[in-house]
Design a protein around this motif. Structure first.
Motif, PDB file in Angstrom:
ATOM      1  N   LEU A  27       7.577  -5.420  -0.490  1.00 39.50           N
ATOM      2  CA  LEU A  27       8.470  -5.051   0.604  1.00 39.50           C
ATOM      3  C   LEU A  27       9.926  -5.175   0.159  1.00 39.50           C
ATOM      4  CD1 LEU A  27       6.860  -6.999   3.600  1.00 39.50           C
ATOM      5  CD2 LEU A  27       6.188  -4.784   2.635  1.00 39.50           C
ATOM      6  N   THR A  28      10.782  -4.330   0.734  1.00 39.73           N
ATOM      7  CA  THR A  28      12.217  -4.482   0.493  1.00 39.73           C
ATOM      8  C   THR A  28      12.790  -5.632   1.304  1.00 39.73           C
ATOM      9  OG1 THR A  28      12.631  -2.747   2.146  1.00 39.73           O
ATOM     10  CG2 THR A  28      12.632  -2.092  -0.179  1.00 39.73           C
ATOM     11  N   LEU A  29      12.066  -6.131   2.294  1.00 33.79           N
ATOM     12  CA  LEU A  29      12.452  -7.364   2.976  1.00 33.79           C
ATOM     13  C   LEU A  29      12.127  -8.538   2.054  1.00 33.79           C
ATOM     14  CD1 LEU A  29      13.354  -8.985   5.516  1.00 33.79           C
ATOM     15  CD2 LEU A  29      10.932  -9.016   6.177  1.00 33.79           C
ATOM     16  N   GLY A  30      13.152  -9.202   1.555  1.00 36.55           N
ATOM     17  CA  GLY A  30      12.944 -10.383   0.729  1.00 36.55           C
ATOM     18  C   GLY A  30      12.281 -10.146  -0.601  1.00 36.55           C
ATOM     19  N   GLY A  31      12.094  -8.866  -0.991  1.00 37.35           N
ATOM     20  CA  GLY A  31      11.365  -8.579  -2.222  1.00 37.35           C
ATOM     21  C   GLY A  31       9.959  -9.139  -2.191  1.00 37.35           C
ATOM     22  N   ILE A  32       9.368  -9.208  -1.010  1.00 42.03           N
ATOM     23  CA  ILE A  32       8.089  -9.887  -0.805  1.00 42.03           C
ATOM     24  C   ILE A  32       6.951  -9.144  -1.500  1.00 42.03           C
ATOM     25  CG2 ILE A  32       6.334 -10.405   0.939  1.00 42.03           C
ATOM     26  CD1 ILE A  32       8.659 -11.013   2.875  1.00 42.03           C
ATOM     27  N   ILE A  33       6.192  -9.874  -2.328  1.00 43.23           N
ATOM     28  CA  ILE A  33       4.916  -9.357  -2.826  1.00 43.23           C
ATOM     29  C   ILE A  33       3.914  -9.515  -1.693  1.00 43.23           C
ATOM     30  CG2 ILE A  33       3.053  -9.661  -4.493  1.00 43.23           C
ATOM     31  CD1 ILE A  33       5.138 -10.640  -6.494  1.00 43.23           C
ATOM     32  N   GLN A  34       3.610  -8.413  -1.038  1.00 40.78           N
ATOM     33  CA  GLN A  34       2.775  -8.454   0.164  1.00 40.78           C
ATOM     34  C   GLN A  34       1.288  -8.452  -0.178  1.00 40.78           C
ATOM     35  OE1 GLN A  34       0.858  -5.878   1.885  1.00 40.78           O
ATOM     36  NE2 GLN A  34       0.547  -7.108   3.734  1.00 40.78           N
ATOM     37  N   SER A  35       0.964  -7.922  -1.363  1.00 40.28           N
ATOM     38  CA  SER A  35      -0.445  -7.820  -1.720  1.00 40.28           C
ATOM     39  C   SER A  35      -0.597  -7.609  -3.216  1.00 40.28           C
ATOM     40  CB  SER A  35      -1.095  -6.640  -0.974  1.00 40.28           C
ATOM     41  OG  SER A  35      -2.416  -6.399  -1.425  1.00 40.28           O
ATOM     42  N   ILE A  36      -1.596  -8.264  -3.806  1.00 40.61           N
ATOM     43  CA  ILE A  36      -2.041  -7.985  -5.175  1.00 40.61           C
ATOM     44  C   ILE A  36      -3.559  -7.899  -5.126  1.00 40.61           C
ATOM     45  CG2 ILE A  36      -2.153  -8.755  -7.570  1.00 40.61           C
ATOM     46  CD1 ILE A  36       0.373 -10.361  -7.132  1.00 40.61           C
ATOM     47  N   GLN A  37      -4.104  -6.759  -5.554  1.00 36.89           N
ATOM     48  CA  GLN A  37      -5.545  -6.566  -5.544  1.00 36.89           C
ATOM     49  C   GLN A  37      -6.037  -6.371  -6.975  1.00 36.89           C
ATOM     50  OE1 GLN A  37      -6.935  -3.710  -2.618  1.00 36.89           O
ATOM     51  NE2 GLN A  37      -5.147  -4.098  -1.321  1.00 36.89           N
ATOM     52  N   VAL A  38      -6.990  -7.227  -7.383  1.00 36.01           N
ATOM     53  CA  VAL A  38      -7.509  -7.174  -8.751  1.00 36.01           C
ATOM     54  C   VAL A  38      -9.024  -7.338  -8.718  1.00 36.01           C
ATOM     55  CG1 VAL A  38      -5.372  -8.061  -9.748  1.00 36.01           C
ATOM     56  CG2 VAL A  38      -7.182  -9.646  -9.139  1.00 36.01           C
ATOM     57  N   PRO A  39      -9.717  -6.861  -9.767  1.00 36.30           N
ATOM     58  CA  PRO A  39     -11.183  -6.962  -9.788  1.00 36.30           C
ATOM     59  C   PRO A  39     -11.684  -8.351 -10.169  1.00 36.30           C
ATOM     60  CG  PRO A  39     -10.396  -5.831 -11.747  1.00 36.30           C
ATOM     61  CD  PRO A  39      -9.198  -6.051 -10.874  1.00 36.30           C
ATOM     62  N   ASP A  40     -12.888  -8.671  -9.671  1.00 35.50           N
ATOM     63  CA  ASP A  40     -13.560  -9.898 -10.093  1.00 35.50           C
ATOM     64  C   ASP A  40     -14.452  -9.590 -11.296  1.00 35.50           C
ATOM     65  OD1 ASP A  40     -15.814  -8.614  -9.098  1.00 35.50           O
ATOM     66  OD2 ASP A  40     -16.019  -9.919  -7.353  1.00 35.50           O
ATOM     67  N   ARG A  41     -15.335 -10.531 -11.652  1.00 28.16           N
ATOM     68  CA  ARG A  41     -16.149 -10.345 -12.859  1.00 28.16           C
ATOM     69  C   ARG A  41     -17.149  -9.202 -12.736  1.00 28.16           C
ATOM     70  NH1 ARG A  41     -18.384 -15.405 -11.190  1.00 28.16           N
ATOM     71  NH2 ARG A  41     -17.442 -16.470 -12.965  1.00 28.16           N
ATOM     72  N   THR A  42     -17.469  -8.785 -11.507  1.00 27.17           N
ATOM     73  CA  THR A  42     -18.389  -7.667 -11.308  1.00 27.17           C
ATOM     74  C   THR A  42     -17.669  -6.350 -11.065  1.00 27.17           C
ATOM     75  OG1 THR A  42     -18.555  -8.044  -8.916  1.00 27.17           O
ATOM     76  CG2 THR A  42     -20.089  -9.253 -10.344  1.00 27.17           C
ATOM     77  N   GLY A  43     -16.326  -6.371 -11.080  1.00 29.50           N
ATOM     78  CA  GLY A  43     -15.558  -5.148 -10.867  1.00 29.50           C
ATOM     79  C   GLY A  43     -15.135  -4.913  -9.445  1.00 29.50           C
ATOM     80  N   ASN A  44     -15.536  -5.784  -8.514  1.00 30.48           N
ATOM     81  CA  ASN A  44     -15.126  -5.627  -7.125  1.00 30.48           C
ATOM     82  C   ASN A  44     -13.658  -6.015  -6.960  1.00 30.48           C
ATOM     83  OD1 ASN A  44     -17.679  -4.839  -6.116  1.00 30.48           O
ATOM     84  ND2 ASN A  44     -18.358  -6.973  -6.131  1.00 30.48           N
TER      85      ASN A  44
END
Length: 346
Positions: A27-44
């Protein structure tokens, strides 16, 4: 590789999406990292940070979810500092001290944004000009924070700042992680490449000493669960209700190899791992000891220790501790620091 959306409200706050192998919302408000989505060991692929659904929730929260914090991250004792023989009184918002830039820190301001894609890199640069006297700080400070996402699942954060008057600067990002998406972070395994920390008084201000972690609950030099020692009868843990302390990476900067490996985190349930690298002298490891009741995604509330932070930064109260690495910035100089968050699965 790159897209952006806009939330319309006064003022207009934009949400940028950086997409390579992972997906990150900022977000441009506060430079907030609102979300990070990454895979687990099975690819989910799923969420690995704590955050809110709406701007209103971010604005009413006191947790600094994902935000850029400054002009001075962490605490300054009683909000007092002296520069060139002149005394300055900063806003005190964490009685009796100054915390994370004051009552209206960088996390509450709207940042200007520029985005680029090049050579498998997604880059978002954010800009903010902090006026002379803002929250009591001297000097007009021009700040640039650049987020970079690459195909090696690395999120880089670069901080730059210049001033027209001698001031102090200490910038970090305050993202909370939970690599399992579970109710708390206590089962995560953590290793800190730090053999010392700065013990504090009951208001979280360092005494000035740098002490060894060896043979104490603060020892993460070998991988161990975050929750293993957190409940021990140890004054530093009792005062902070858990871990909320500065670990020492260095006291003298290595000019040839400034980027140091700071930490490795492993989540046994999901298989996700996170490595943290930084050019800064310290890292504040915080276990979300005061998260209970904070707004969560989906309209719920977070519980105590729902996530952990690894805030790479200078030491707390450095302006009043000449024995600590300096946070002073003079006209003609450029404050420049970097952190890297490297995700993978095992």
């Amino acid at each position: 590789m790159f897209a952006n959306a806009v939330w319309i409200q006064p003022p207009i706050i934009k949400c940028y999406e950086l997409t390579c192998q992972n997906k990150i919302h900022i977000l441009t408000l506060g430079g907030i990292i609102q979300s990070i989505q990454v895979p687990d060991r099975t690819g989910n692929v799923s969420e690995v940070t704590l955050g809110c659904d709406s701007v209103a929730d971010y604005e009413r929260s006191g947790a600094y979810f994902g935000a850029i914090v400054g002009r001075y991250a962490n605490r300054i004792a009683k909000g007092e500092l002296q520069l060139n023989g002149e005394r300055f009184q900063l806003a005190c918002n964490n009685a009796p001290n100054h915390l994370h830039g004051g009552k209206v820190g960088f996390d509450h301001h709207l940042w200007r944004a520029e985005h680029h894609t090049k050579d498998n890199l997604c880059t978002l640069s954010l800009y903010y000009d902090s006026d002379d006297g803002e929250e009591g700080y001297p000097g007009k400070l021009s700040v640039k924070v650049t987020y970079t996402l690459n195909n090696q699942n690395e999120l880089g954060i670069e901080y730059q700042a210049t001033t027209d008057t001698t001031t102090v600067v200490n910038l970090t990002n305050h993202t909370y992680f939970n690599l399992n998406g579970s109710d708390d972070c206590l089962s995560h395994q953590l290793q800190l490449h730090c053999s010392q920390f700065t013990p504090t008084d009951e208001t979280s201000i360092p005494y000035g000493e740098i002490e060894s972690v060896i043979n104490t609950p603060m020892d993460f030099t070998a991988m161990k669960p975050i929750g293993r020692d957190i409940g021990q009868d140890f004054i530093q843990l009792k005062q902070a209700r858990g871990y909320d302390h500065n670990w020492v990476i260095w006291t003298e900067r290595d000019r040839e190899n400034p980027l140091k490996t700071v930490a490795r985190i492993e989540a046994p349930e999901s298989g996700r791992t996170l490595e943290v690298l930084s050019t800064q002298p310290g890292v504040q490891f915080y276990t979300g000891n005061y998260l209970e009741g904070e707004p969560a995604r989906g309209g719920g509330q977070y519980g105590m220790r729902a996530g952990f932070c690894l805030e790479t930064q200078h030491f707390p109260d450095s302006p009043n501790r000449p024995e600590f690495p300096s946070t002073q910035l003079n006209p003609g100089e450029t404050y420049q620091e970097k952190a890297v968050f490297r995700f993978s699965a095992m």
